[in-house]
Design a protein around this motif. Structure first.
Motif, PDB file in Angstrom:
ATOM      1  N   GLY D 174       0.818  -1.209   0.000  1.00  0.00           N
ATOM      2  CA  GLY D 174       0.000   0.000   0.000  1.00  0.00           C
ATOM      3  C   GLY D 174       0.852   1.259   0.000  1.00  0.00           C
ATOM      4  N   ALA D 175       1.894   1.276  -0.821  1.00  0.00           N
ATOM      5  CA  ALA D 175       2.766   2.454  -0.868  1.00  0.00           C
ATOM      6  C   ALA D 175       1.944   3.733  -1.067  1.00  0.00           C
ATOM      7  N   ARG D 176       0.863   3.598  -1.850  1.00  0.00           N
ATOM      8  CA  ARG D 176      -0.015   4.753  -2.123  1.00  0.00           C
ATOM      9  C   ARG D 176      -1.428   4.482  -1.606  1.00  0.00           C
ATOM     10  N   LEU D 177      -1.507   3.756  -0.508  1.00  0.00           N
ATOM     11  CA  LEU D 177      -2.813   3.300  -0.051  1.00  0.00           C
ATOM     12  C   LEU D 177      -3.802   4.449   0.139  1.00  0.00           C
ATOM     13  N   GLY D 178      -3.332   5.531   0.732  1.00  0.00           N
ATOM     14  CA  GLY D 178      -4.217   6.669   0.977  1.00  0.00           C
ATOM     15  C   GLY D 178      -4.940   7.101  -0.291  1.00  0.00           C
ATOM     16  N   TYR D 179      -4.186   7.139  -1.388  1.00  0.00           N
ATOM     17  CA  TYR D 179      -4.771   7.629  -2.631  1.00  0.00           C
ATOM     18  C   TYR D 179      -5.786   6.633  -3.188  1.00  0.00           C
ATOM     19  N   GLY D 180      -5.677   5.380  -2.790  1.00  0.00           N
ATOM     20  CA  GLY D 180      -6.674   4.390  -3.186  1.00  0.00           C
ATOM     21  C   GLY D 180      -7.929   4.479  -2.324  1.00  0.00           C
ATOM     22  N   LEU D 181      -7.739   4.847  -1.066  1.00  0.00           N
ATOM     23  CA  LEU D 181      -8.883   4.873  -0.147  1.00  0.00           C
ATOM     24  C   LEU D 181      -9.846   6.007  -0.460  1.00  0.00           C
ATOM     25  N   VAL D 182      -9.337   7.080  -1.062  1.00  0.00           N
ATOM     26  CA  VAL D 182     -10.201   8.249  -1.273  1.00  0.00           C
ATOM     27  C   VAL D 182     -10.526   8.459  -2.753  1.00  0.00           C
ATOM     28  N   SER D 183     -10.173   7.506  -3.574  1.00  0.00           N
ATOM     29  CA  SER D 183     -10.494   7.617  -5.001  1.00  0.00           C
ATOM     30  C   SER D 183     -12.007   7.639  -5.196  1.00  0.00           C
ATOM     31  N   LEU D 185     -13.455   5.954  -7.212  1.00  0.00           N
ATOM     32  CA  LEU D 185     -13.817   4.556  -7.448  1.00  0.00           C
ATOM     33  C   LEU D 185     -13.509   3.665  -6.251  1.00  0.00           C
ATOM     34  N   ALA D 186     -13.117   4.255  -5.134  1.00  0.00           N
ATOM     35  CA  ALA D 186     -12.713   3.443  -3.974  1.00  0.00           C
ATOM     36  C   ALA D 186     -13.835   2.528  -3.547  1.00  0.00           C
ATOM     37  N   ASP D 187     -13.489   1.259  -3.421  1.00  0.00           N
ATOM     38  CA  ASP D 187     -14.494   0.257  -3.096  1.00  0.00           C
ATOM     39  C   ASP D 187     -13.988  -0.574  -1.918  1.00  0.00           C
ATOM     40  N   VAL D 188     -12.737  -0.358  -1.568  1.00  0.00           N
ATOM     41  CA  VAL D 188     -12.069  -1.162  -0.551  1.00  0.00           C
ATOM     42  C   VAL D 188     -11.626  -0.237   0.580  1.00  0.00           C
ATOM     43  N   THR D 189     -12.052  -0.551   1.786  1.00  0.00           N
ATOM     44  CA  THR D 189     -11.648   0.257   2.942  1.00  0.00           C
ATOM     45  C   THR D 189     -10.457  -0.387   3.628  1.00  0.00           C
ATOM     46  N   MET D 190      -9.897   0.343   4.584  1.00  0.00           N
ATOM     47  CA  MET D 190      -8.791  -0.242   5.335  1.00  0.00           C
ATOM     48  C   MET D 190      -9.278  -1.450   6.123  1.00  0.00           C
ATOM     49  N   GLU D 191     -10.505  -1.414   6.555  1.00  0.00           N
ATOM     50  CA  GLU D 191     -11.054  -2.568   7.270  1.00  0.00           C
ATOM     51  C   GLU D 191     -11.201  -3.780   6.336  1.00  0.00           C
ATOM     52  N   ASP D 192     -11.580  -3.502   5.087  1.00  0.00           N
ATOM     53  CA  ASP D 192     -11.644  -4.607   4.121  1.00  0.00           C
ATOM     54  C   ASP D 192     -10.263  -5.251   3.955  1.00  0.00           C
ATOM     55  N   TYR D 255      -4.610  11.015   7.528  1.00  0.00           N
ATOM     56  CA  TYR D 255      -4.093  10.237   6.404  1.00  0.00           C
ATOM     57  C   TYR D 255      -5.036  10.296   5.203  1.00  0.00           C
ATOM     58  N   GLU D 256      -6.301  10.080   5.440  1.00  0.00           N
ATOM     59  CA  GLU D 256      -7.239  10.124   4.319  1.00  0.00           C
ATOM     60  C   GLU D 256      -7.504  11.557   3.872  1.00  0.00           C
ATOM     61  N   LYS D 257      -7.602  12.447   4.840  1.00  0.00           N
ATOM     62  CA  LYS D 257      -7.893  13.841   4.489  1.00  0.00           C
ATOM     63  C   LYS D 257      -6.869  14.398   3.506  1.00  0.00           C
ATOM     64  N   ILE D 258      -5.599  14.190   3.808  1.00  0.00           N
ATOM     65  CA  ILE D 258      -4.576  14.798   2.945  1.00  0.00           C
ATOM     66  C   ILE D 258      -4.442  14.048   1.624  1.00  0.00           C
ATOM     67  N   SER D 259      -4.957  12.833   1.588  1.00  0.00           N
ATOM     68  CA  SER D 259      -4.886  12.064   0.343  1.00  0.00           C
ATOM     69  C   SER D 259      -5.790  12.649  -0.732  1.00  0.00           C
ATOM     70  N   ARG D 260      -6.842  13.299  -0.287  1.00  0.00           N
ATOM     71  CA  ARG D 260      -7.841  13.766  -1.261  1.00  0.00           C
ATOM     72  C   ARG D 260      -7.255  14.727  -2.278  1.00  0.00           C
ATOM     73  N   LYS D 283      -7.033   4.422 -17.861  1.00  0.00           N
ATOM     74  CA  LYS D 283      -7.773   5.395 -17.078  1.00  0.00           C
ATOM     75  C   LYS D 283      -7.500   5.136 -15.606  1.00  0.00           C
ATOM     76  N   SER D 284      -6.899   6.090 -14.935  1.00  0.00           N
ATOM     77  CA  SER D 284      -6.483   5.874 -13.553  1.00  0.00           C
ATOM     78  C   SER D 284      -7.454   6.537 -12.595  1.00  0.00           C
ATOM     79  N   PRO D 285      -7.855   5.849 -11.558  1.00  0.00           N
ATOM     80  CA  PRO D 285      -8.757   6.435 -10.556  1.00  0.00           C
ATOM     81  C   PRO D 285      -8.006   7.079  -9.399  1.00  0.00           C
ATOM     82  N   THR D 286      -6.690   7.153  -9.462  1.00  0.00           N
ATOM     83  CA  THR D 286      -5.966   7.675  -8.287  1.00  0.00           C
ATOM     84  C   THR D 286      -5.051   8.847  -8.670  1.00  0.00           C
ATOM     85  N   ASN D 287      -3.858   8.863  -8.170  1.00  0.00           N
ATOM     86  CA  ASN D 287      -3.024  10.068  -8.288  1.00  0.00           C
ATOM     87  C   ASN D 287      -1.942  10.011  -9.359  1.00  0.00           C
ATOM     88  N   GLN D 288      -1.931   8.943 -10.134  1.00  0.00           N
ATOM     89  CA  GLN D 288      -0.945   8.849 -11.200  1.00  0.00           C
ATOM     90  C   GLN D 288      -1.689   8.798 -12.525  1.00  0.00           C
TER      91      GLN D 288
END
Lengths: 340, 340, 340, 340
Positions: D174-183, D185-192, D255-260, D283-288
């Protein structure tokens, strides 16, 4: 609670932290290609009097030892070190994990001698079966040593001469180098090190940085060193973190300046221990003081002072270490002396 | 030229060779799945009184040590051995090449003591920083040792007891096991070994085989041991080569029978050396004899006798080794004695 | 039971065995320093037309690959191989165990192409981040390949040219080299190999020996190669075992002579399979024949013929391999054909 | 100059830096035994809904991958990963350096599928020779992937199910996990993640920290994990550096706030690229954001914008990457859009 447990209890020296704050939002390339790393390298080359040196920044001491040693040795070679050397004993087998043996020499107060090294080399090449053995491929010493002692310039010159005779790169672990440079017994300068060693590192973690060690190859680094750093998981993406800190530490001689407090506080403590009649484990010229204490006494100190266990002396006595650093308040030393 | 250089100068014992010839054109599955391996394993289990043992065949001694040790240790563990143990000194760093440290103990005539082992373990777990060190994960001893000496049953029982107390698998290198079993001082049987060790190997290369060592796991081999053997390049496609040989060696007690010649010839030589007033390096109960010789004398022997250099004693003296084997003619020993 | 499971089901070729018998009781120095190794090396150098070659004997194929590759590569380098190469797939990670990556190329009938290799190299050096990747450090091919196919001289010359352009040592795994040299499609001689490769090995285990592979460094072996062989547990104490065998195999061209039977029997089988309308997995010019069989049919053969599973084709079909060797009786092939 | 070269161009998020400043002169024990590490671990356990998790802090991504993977795998096992996985391609062979193979699966937009994984496992265990191969010992995926894509919860559940069927630990980079959590298209939470993976890491270096990654073992860490961290040179003496930062990142959901910001800026750029008619690489749903550019165009941008080379498309086109982070000013994105 008084902290004498180690020399990495605080964060960074305020000047170092200040530079991190000032540069925080600047944008810089990764992997050590930033201008702060460049500037720090230039200052380190100047401090070493070694304009051709290759300088790299790594994160911690064991990492630095493992990366440097595994990058220099050929696969059939091992590293020669004191039996008590950090790489021999306290790095969880980091050298062996990379496939290399640590070949041990006897030590006296943490130091090896040129004579023992020469004897080891003669015995090795004199043994007709030496092709069935691990070839000595480089020499590791620490300065200050793990017990705070220092090589004299003469000792270092002799060791270096043996190394050159046998074409063994000499590597100096300077995790606490600053504290060695400013000791009242200091006889070896950074320029001496650069002249006598093939590679050494200037410890940051224990001397003012949040983290970081500066590796100085006085000639040329091994080819593709950066790739090997990466291969051992030691390449920081945000390499500026190390560059900014070492740039600060090597501005206006900060590195040596802040080292003095560690030595002053430790030496004061050592003198007081002697005056109070304690038996020293050895006489240390730097920032780590080793003393034999009654276990009873140690129980009294529990909850008031943190120190390190060094070794068991006998049923009733233990050798303990008190360490100071750039950050140790003199009042803390005085308070500790008051308790002893 | 008389050969006393080592105990692997000839090919295979004639009975072993005979079985290779007889079975040569039979077709058999590879990788040790052939009926000869099965039969040899069964005979070895019987000889050890250990019907549940897992037996594997490997090719040579260093290979066996490297494979067994690297298959048993967890990655943060090292193997405890005598400072003079074969794995410590004469295997070109084969253990370290697999990522593991050899943790050394003092030795006396090639042997470690239960007391030193227990002390080492106590010191390790008594050291508050032991999580920064290599964990002792198993113990290696050789029997006979590298200098031909033997553990007594009592010594072995004591070492085994310390190992079990600390859950350290005990591994016995039996490169010359046969010569230990039939020594006049033999006190340890193969059944004792199976009872006291967790794994040991029965040397074939030096005791009648062309090549091959039989590894006996007295409990169960590590899971997927065969894959690890392959991973270290030690799995023979034509595994029958080892099975046929060990089947022969363990038929009608051939292994011990042929071992006697080595011990008889060596002991005769040792007695003669003593009678002639030579200084023994140590008194060996097996097939390797160590004696201090004047260098002058050695020069006279050059071209007539082959022996091994062991170590330099002083300017004028050298310790040399004379080794015998199952194949050494008694006349050769007599001829050698005549020259000394 | 007919054995077509592999090409190492029997012992040694009778001529090889004869020499082992004749020399059995001769005394010779260990570790490959004996006169048989010397003689065998000389004969191999002559057969390769390469008088300066450094020749070493190792025991088995995976071992040879692991030792040669790990001795040549620098620690930041990997070996380039076909995705189906033996080192990529069937050696239990022996290369990775030594710390090196296998970098894979696409393959066609087991072979890589000079074009793919050149493309790989261009892409690598064209990638600005290649210092974060494993450097390609040498190339591994097998000849014959794992599926029995052969490189043409032209293909080999092209691959060799790319290797030389990038200073990549070219290593040829010749586990079944003899069967490639005498194939009806043979286009590459041992002299060609010596000219085009930097190192290759001549397989003995599958071509007449009990065990053993001869490694030929056409220039010079890596410094201290013997120590690295020892370090990987691959140095035989009784090295004569390999020397005697290769000396026999390279006397009067025995190696090629005995290879012919394997190819003749296999090709006869392949022709019969084609005539009977079986689908070949590929057309093999050497001693391994790959054919698609109905699972029903395979069940009928169970208990009568041993063959190798190669891969599942679909629910009802399986690709199997029939291998022959120097020892396969033509009658066995005829019996097999009769059953199919 | 506009910086879109990577997501680690700046220092730390101001809140993180503030906590480093505030705690700088506090004294704390070393090696991660400080109260900040404890507090951060507790907050991370809460964020994962996994009160029993074992949490450790490491310094960088490649290091974390190498340490976690080499600590979990048995020595005969490899890690299964996408052919394009970071551990397969861009870590200089860090996994192989520890002795383990990366077993590759096909990928689609950086992701592996449960179906391919299941097929791989079936083929492996269906192969009668699998004991001669590297055993699959765990599965590595990255989320977001190296090309910014995300697994859906369903995809992750399916992969996790295959892993559990075969007892393969599932490890998520999860090197870029934050950016995945707030995408969007995010469908997966940290709890998942904590429910479906056995171990994952929460990237700090690319999401607000100076350095640092938090490893979460959802069950229990491997025994003696800290010793293995040390053995790989990854144990920070001044562990507080990581603890303080993660404590800040996991306070008030920072962590999530600043990822947005990273996702908002990147998505704005991606939409603009599409509107301007550029061909997206995917098509990327995150920060790259990956786009095909004419080389001519790239030359025009030189000196004005920093981006990353991704791969050569053809003679005239190149795929490049624009990365944003928590620190990217929206004005910079607007300026970039203006240039395109």
């Amino acid at each position: 609670m008084l902290f004498f447990e180690n020399d990495y209890s605080e964060g960074a020296h305020p000047e170092v932290l200040k530079r991190l704050i000032e540069t925080n939002m600047e944008q810089a390339p990764g992997y050590g290609m930033d201008p702060y790393c460049e500037s720090a390298k230039e200052k380190i080359r100047a401090a070493c009097g070694c304009p051709e040196a290759d300088v790299y920044f790594l994160v911690g001491g064991t990492q630095t030892n493992a990366v440097v040693i595994a990058s220099i040795l050929r696969r059939y070679e091992g590293v020669v070190a004191a039996r008590t050397g950090h790489v021999s004993v306290h790095e969880a087998g980091a050298i062996e994990f990379t496939g290399h043996k640590v070949l041990t020499l006897p030590q006296k107060e943490g130091k090896i001698s040129a004579e023992d090294l020469a004897g080891f080399m003669e015995t090795f090449y004199g043994d007709e079966t030496h092709e069935h053995m691990v070839f000595p491929g480089m020499v590791y010493i620490s300065h200050p040593t793990e017990v705070g002692t220092l090589y004299t310039k003469k000792e270092l010159e002799e060791i270096s001469a043996v190394c050159r005779r046998y074409e063994l790169p000499l590597y100096v672990d300077g995790a606490r180098l600053g504290y060695g440079l400013v000791s009242p017994l200091a006889d070896v300068t950074m320029e001496d090190l650069a002249r006598l060693a093939d590679v050494f590192y200037i410890g940051g973690t224990k001397v003012g940085a949040l983290c970081g060690e500066a590796v100085v190859f006085t000639q040329k680094a091994p080819a593709h060193f950066m790739t090997m750093v990466k291969q051992q998981g030691a390449l920081l993406a945000k390499g500026r973190l190390l560059g900014v800190q070492f740039d600060a530490l090597f501005t206006d001689n900060l590195y040596e300046k802040i080292s003095r407090n560690a030595v002053d506080t430790a030496q004061k403590l050592q003198r007081a221990l002697e005056e109070k009649g304690y038996e020293l484990f050895l006489k240390s010229p730097t920032n780590q003081i080793f003393v034999v204490m009654e276990n009873r006494r140690l129980e009294e100190l529990a909850g008031k002072v943190r120190y390190s266990f060094w070794e068991k002396r006998d049923e009733n006595h233990t050798v303990v270490r008190f360490a100071t650093s750039w950050a140790t308040p003199m009042e803390d030393v005085e308070a500790l002396i008051g308790m002893l």
